[in-house]
Design an enzyme around this catalytic site. Sequence first.
Site, mmCIF file in Angstrom:
data_model
loop_
_atom_site.group_PDB
_atom_site.id
_atom_site.type_symbol
_atom_site.label_atom_id
_atom_site.label_comp_id
_atom_site.label_asym_id
_atom_site.label_seq_id
_atom_site.Cartn_x
_atom_site.Cartn_y
_atom_site.Cartn_z
ATOM 1 C CG ASP A 31 -2.405 0.845 0.953
ATOM 2 O OD1 ASP A 31 -3.361 0.047 0.893
ATOM 3 O OD2 ASP A 31 -2.210 1.950 0.734
ATOM 4 C CG ASN A 32 -0.114 4.593 -2.507
ATOM 5 O OD1 ASN A 32 -1.007 4.383 -1.972
ATOM 6 N ND2 ASN A 32 0.275 5.356 -3.634
ATOM 7 C CG ASP A 74 2.280 5.146 -6.567
ATOM 8 O OD1 ASP A 74 1.374 4.584 -6.894
ATOM 9 O OD2 ASP A 74 2.362 6.515 -6.693
ATOM 10 C CB THR A 144 -17.191 -2.051 -9.538
ATOM 11 O OG1 THR A 144 -18.465 -1.448 -9.349
ATOM 12 C CG2 THR A 144 -16.524 -0.989 -10.466
ATOM 13 C CB SER A 179 -18.431 7.459 -11.636
ATOM 14 O OG SER A 179 -17.760 6.490 -11.539
ATOM 15 C CE1 TYR A 181 -13.455 2.653 -8.553
ATOM 16 C CE2 TYR A 181 -15.749 2.725 -8.761
ATOM 17 C CZ TYR A 181 -14.860 2.090 -8.230
ATOM 18 O OH TYR A 181 -14.681 0.617 -7.721
ATOM 19 C CG HIS A 182 -18.362 3.104 -11.765
ATOM 20 N ND1 HIS A 182 -18.970 4.092 -10.875
ATOM 21 C CD2 HIS A 182 -18.581 2.179 -10.779
ATOM 22 C CE1 HIS A 182 -19.613 3.606 -9.894
ATOM 23 N NE2 HIS A 182 -19.285 2.507 -9.595
ATOM 24 C CE LYS A 185 -12.078 -0.464 -9.542
ATOM 25 N NZ LYS A 185 -10.822 -1.575 -8.628
ATOM 26 C CD GLN A 208 -16.323 -6.222 -3.637
ATOM 27 O OE1 GLN A 208 -16.089 -7.154 -2.877
ATOM 28 N NE2 GLN A 208 -15.689 -5.176 -3.787
ATOM 29 C CG LEU A 239 -26.553 -1.285 4.605
ATOM 30 C CD1 LEU A 239 -27.912 -0.781 4.884
ATOM 31 C CD2 LEU A 239 -26.730 -2.763 4.168
ATOM 32 C CB THR A 253 -29.690 11.366 2.802
ATOM 33 O OG1 THR A 253 -28.420 10.633 3.193
ATOM 34 C CG2 THR A 253 -29.899 12.487 3.840
ATOM 35 C CB VAL A 254 -33.627 8.159 -0.594
ATOM 36 C CG1 VAL A 254 -33.745 7.608 -1.915
ATOM 37 C CG2 VAL A 254 -33.694 6.908 0.518
ATOM 38 N NE ARG A 326 -23.738 8.577 -6.512
ATOM 39 C CZ ARG A 326 -22.848 7.633 -6.419
ATOM 40 N NH1 ARG A 326 -22.729 6.640 -7.074
ATOM 41 N NH2 ARG A 326 -22.009 7.480 -5.106
HETATM 42 N N1 LIG Z 1 -15.908 -1.185 -1.132
HETATM 43 C C1 LIG Z 1 -16.836 -1.468 -2.063
HETATM 44 O O1 LIG Z 1 -18.055 -1.238 -1.927
HETATM 45 C C2 LIG Z 1 -16.444 -2.066 -3.499
HETATM 46 C C3 LIG Z 1 -17.236 -2.340 -4.216
HETATM 47 C C4 LIG Z 1 -16.897 -2.681 -5.733
HETATM 48 C C5 LIG Z 1 -15.432 -2.499 -5.706
HETATM 49 N N2 LIG Z 1 -14.495 -2.265 -4.810
HETATM 50 C C6 LIG Z 1 -13.242 -2.379 -5.383
HETATM 51 O O2 LIG Z 1 -12.410 -3.053 -4.200
HETATM 52 C C7 LIG Z 1 -11.202 -2.439 -3.956
HETATM 53 C C8 LIG Z 1 -10.860 -2.107 -2.541
HETATM 54 O O3 LIG Z 1 -12.003 -1.211 -2.127
HETATM 55 P P1 LIG Z 1 -12.022 -0.542 -0.774
HETATM 56 O O4 LIG Z 1 -13.291 -0.153 -0.676
HETATM 57 O O5 LIG Z 1 -11.063 -1.488 0.276
HETATM 58 O O6 LIG Z 1 -11.067 0.592 -1.065
HETATM 59 P P2 LIG Z 1 -9.765 1.267 -0.039
HETATM 60 O O7 LIG Z 1 -9.817 2.823 -0.536
HETATM 61 O O8 LIG Z 1 -10.290 1.319 1.283
HETATM 62 O O9 LIG Z 1 -8.586 0.446 -0.408
HETATM 63 C C9 LIG Z 1 -7.920 0.632 -1.450
HETATM 64 C C10 LIG Z 1 -6.546 0.691 -0.989
HETATM 65 O O10 LIG Z 1 -5.635 0.874 -2.292
HETATM 66 C C11 LIG Z 1 -4.399 1.608 -1.685
HETATM 67 N N3 LIG Z 1 -3.986 2.223 -3.045
HETATM 68 C C12 LIG Z 1 -4.577 2.909 -3.837
HETATM 69 N N4 LIG Z 1 -3.862 3.310 -4.977
HETATM 70 C C13 LIG Z 1 -2.655 2.835 -4.688
HETATM 71 C C14 LIG Z 1 -1.171 2.757 -5.431
HETATM 72 N N5 LIG Z 1 -1.164 3.523 -6.634
HETATM 73 N N6 LIG Z 1 -0.376 2.135 -5.077
HETATM 74 C C15 LIG Z 1 -0.626 1.384 -3.736
HETATM 75 N N7 LIG Z 1 -1.652 1.211 -2.962
HETATM 76 C C16 LIG Z 1 -2.892 1.991 -3.518
HETATM 77 C C17 LIG Z 1 -5.240 2.750 -0.948
HETATM 78 O O11 LIG Z 1 -4.419 3.320 -0.015
HETATM 79 C C18 LIG Z 1 -6.185 1.921 -0.008
HETATM 80 O O12 LIG Z 1 -5.721 1.526 1.228
HETATM 81 C C19 LIG Z 1 -10.992 -1.151 -4.967
HETATM 82 O O13 LIG Z 1 -10.316 -1.758 -6.125
HETATM 83 C C20 LIG Z 1 -12.464 -0.687 -5.391
HETATM 84 O O14 LIG Z 1 -12.655 -0.149 -6.449
HETATM 85 C C21 LIG Z 1 -15.096 -1.844 -3.716
#
Ligand SMILES: NC(=O)c1ccc[n+]([C@@H]2O[C@H](COP(=O)([O-])OP(=O)(O)OC[C@H]3O[C@@H](n4cnc5c(N)ncnc54)[C@H](O)[C@@H]3O)[C@@H](O)[C@H]2O)c1
Length: 386
Positions: A31-32, A74, A144, A179, A181-182, A185, A208, A239, A253-254, A326
């Site tokens: 992690d970074n 990173d 996702t 979005s 973000y999406h 992915k 997911q 949720l 808040t819906v 949104r």
């Molecule tokens: N939480 C959800 O509901 C959900 C739903 C669908 C998909 N996801 C996917 O699951 C994954 C984890 O989600 P989460 O909720 O645990 O998110 P989170 O942000 O809590 O965890 C992601 C982690 O990745 C690290 N990170 C990000 N970019 C980095 C990089 N360049 N180098 C090193 N580390 C890096 C962040 O510091 C963080 O600790 C994500 O890819 C997210 O898109 C999550």
Amino acid sequence: MRVMILGGDGYLGWPTAMHFSARGDDVYVVDNFAKRQWEMESGIEPLLPIPPLHRRVRAWKEVTGKDIRIEVGDLCNHRFVYMLIERYRPETIIHYGEQPSAPYSMQSRTTAVYSQVNNVVGNLNVLFAMKRFAPEAHLVKLGTMGEYGTPNIDIEEGWIEIEHNGRKDRMLYPKKPGSFYHLSKVHDSANVEFACRIWGFRATDLNQGVVYGIDTDQTVQGPDLRTSFHYDDVFGTVLNRFLVQAAVGEKLTVYGKGGQTRGFLNIRDTIACVALAADNPAKAGEFRVFNQFTEQFSVRELADKVAAAGRRAGLDTQITSLPNPRVEMEEHYYNAKHTALLDLGLKPHLLTDEALDKMLAVVRANCGHVEKSSFIPRIRWDAAKK
Ligand SMILES: NC(=O)c1ccc[n+]([C@@H]2O[C@H](COP(=O)([O-])OP(=O)(O)OC[C@H]3O[C@@H](n4cnc5c(N)ncnc54)[C@H](O)[C@@H]3O)[C@@H](O)[C@H]2O)c1
């Protein structure tokens, strides 16, 4: 198994690391700490403070006697990623290490570009590092359900058979994400599928749903082992936010009409699904896609369930509608397949009244420092800054 968990300091990454370690696997977390930086930028905090990763790992060792190894760096730095894969030669790489928030990506040009560069380049670096040092490894990549959007047809698990002008082919299911973000992915999925096709990689893309929940079998073993739980407008999932709103006596808040329907799953099932994917790897050259959720609900249905849980707990939980920040359909068809993980043996933790009551009780016991202003959405899809 040698398991490398990218994004191992996150909401899902940390409990996953403990789960594999508890089973006796060799676990390396990477992690970074970018998430901790985004929290500070956005002025938000998780429900409970999260200890530094090094302290979490020490606490895990104290409780279980097991080691989890940390690498800080990173994923966008390819030299770092090459070093990781060369040194540890993981058999399974679980890739959570991306920017996970749709609102964060929709805030401005800067955050949209950052989200896509961070996610797409980090993932490409992993693919190239695997090519060089671990071509046999199994990549378990977190995608996702939001990649598909809300098409007016059934959603298949990643692939669809298409007949066009009398000819047929098996194609990646068309994506209509909601979005930047999406979209990152979607780009990742296309890149991973391409790597499987040209380099013979084995990969599982886990599309997911929205995750909820606070506890897993490992997080409850000590206060320094808990995972982050967000209820704010940027990183909080719906949720989790409703539970905190109910706990502090605020209205749920819906956004808009609340007919937005999505797939959901308990955090315990995230861990179970990832473990099932890791234990049953894709074949060489196979890009396997699982839709990783257990139930689908509309936002309104979820609000009604949490309001009922609030009443059972003696709270006067009310629901309100806010203008939707949104741009999305608020009433639509939604029918997504999700049988592959069940076929592998997943036993879902469903959103029963009992499960909701337990989560609400945990949140109520820990809601002393809730920042109510962060329930209000600040980022609008139609007003992204330049
Ligand atoms: N939480 C959800 O509901 C959900 C739903 C669908 C998909 N996801 C996917 O699951 C994954 C984890 O989600 P989460 O909720 O645990 O998110 P989170 O942000 O809590 O965890 C992601 C982690 O990745 C690290 N990170 C990000 N970019 C980095 C990089 N360049 N180098 C090193 N580390 C890096 C962040 O510091 C963080 O600790 C994500 O890819 C997210 O898109 C999550």
